[in-house]
Design an enzyme around this catalytic site. Structure first.
Site, PDB file in Angstrom:
ATOM      1  N   LEU A 107       0.812  -1.220   0.000  1.00  0.00           N
ATOM      2  CA  LEU A 107       0.000   0.000   0.000  1.00  0.00           C
ATOM      3  C   LEU A 107       0.845   1.269   0.000  1.00  0.00           C
ATOM      4  O   LEU A 107       0.390   2.316  -0.452  1.00  0.00           O
ATOM      5  CB  LEU A 107      -0.961  -0.006   1.192  1.00  0.00           C
ATOM      6  N   HIS A 148       5.886 -10.021   5.060  1.00  0.00           N
ATOM      7  CA  HIS A 148       5.864  -8.655   4.522  1.00  0.00           C
ATOM      8  C   HIS A 148       5.603  -7.646   5.642  1.00  0.00           C
ATOM      9  O   HIS A 148       6.329  -6.646   5.769  1.00  0.00           O
ATOM     10  CB  HIS A 148       4.783  -8.554   3.434  1.00  0.00           C
TER      11      HIS A 148
END
Length: 190
Positions: A107, A148
């Site tokens: 994002l 992540h």
């Protein structure tokens, strides 16, 4: 409330998160806002650094993903949907040596997708919102998402896995992200 997403090259993305020391209503509100922000932006994970706070806190929800995942709690397989969202609060992580390439987005890097070597399975120790410890083992897409987000909490970004040549190849894309406006608040939609 939908929060602003911090984009690439903001210094907070490189900060290691401070441990969470209070499991209170303020933490629950922050987690709720992070989940709302992640859903609004159609993400599967969001770390506190991505909303401008250097904390050991991330949220993950892979329940809508078509990519297979596995989850074991106390050594027994459990339905993923029943354990989402997952909170990474002061997590510790151990990864298997066996790795595969994962095509990932982030994002904080809108529009960018790159291949990252990730462990096929991970063991995670974390806490729930009440401060109770949770130990689990994950595989597939959930393992990738955990790695992540864990990296974010350490101040590491997915582009750090690229060779200098591959970083050079995406330099123009990174420059566009640096110049972009931060994601807008969606207060008018809230």
């Amino acid at each position: 409330m939908v929060l602003n997403i911090v984009l690439y090259d903001h210094p907070i993305l490189r900060k290691k998160g401070k441990p969470i020391d209070s499991f209170n209503d303020q933490l629950k509100r922050l987690v709720s806002d992070m989940l709302e922000t992640m859903a609004f932006h159609k993400g599967v994970g969001l770390a506190a650094q991505q909303i401008g706070q250097a904390l050991q806190l991330a949220v993950i929800d892979v329940s809508e993903s078509k990519i297979p995942s596995s989850l074991l709690i106390e050594g027994k397989p459990v339905p993923i949907e029943e354990h989402m969202p997952l909170f990474l609060i002061n997590p510790t992580l151990s990864c298997t040596r066996s790795k595969e390439l994962s095509n990932e987005g982030c994002l904080s890097f809108p529009g960018l997708r790159i291949d990252v070597p990730r462990s096929k399975r991970v063991k995670l120790k974390t806490f729930d919102l009440e401060g109770k410890p949770l130990a689990l083992e994950a595989g597939g897409f959930l393992a990738i998402a955990i790695q992540h987000e864990f990296d974010h909490l350490q101040g590491k970004l997915f582009i750090d896995y690229l060779s200098p040549e591959k970083k050079k190849a995406i330099k123009e894309e990174l420059e566009k992200i640096k110049r972009a406006e931060p994601s807008l608040f969606a207060k008018e939609n809230a």
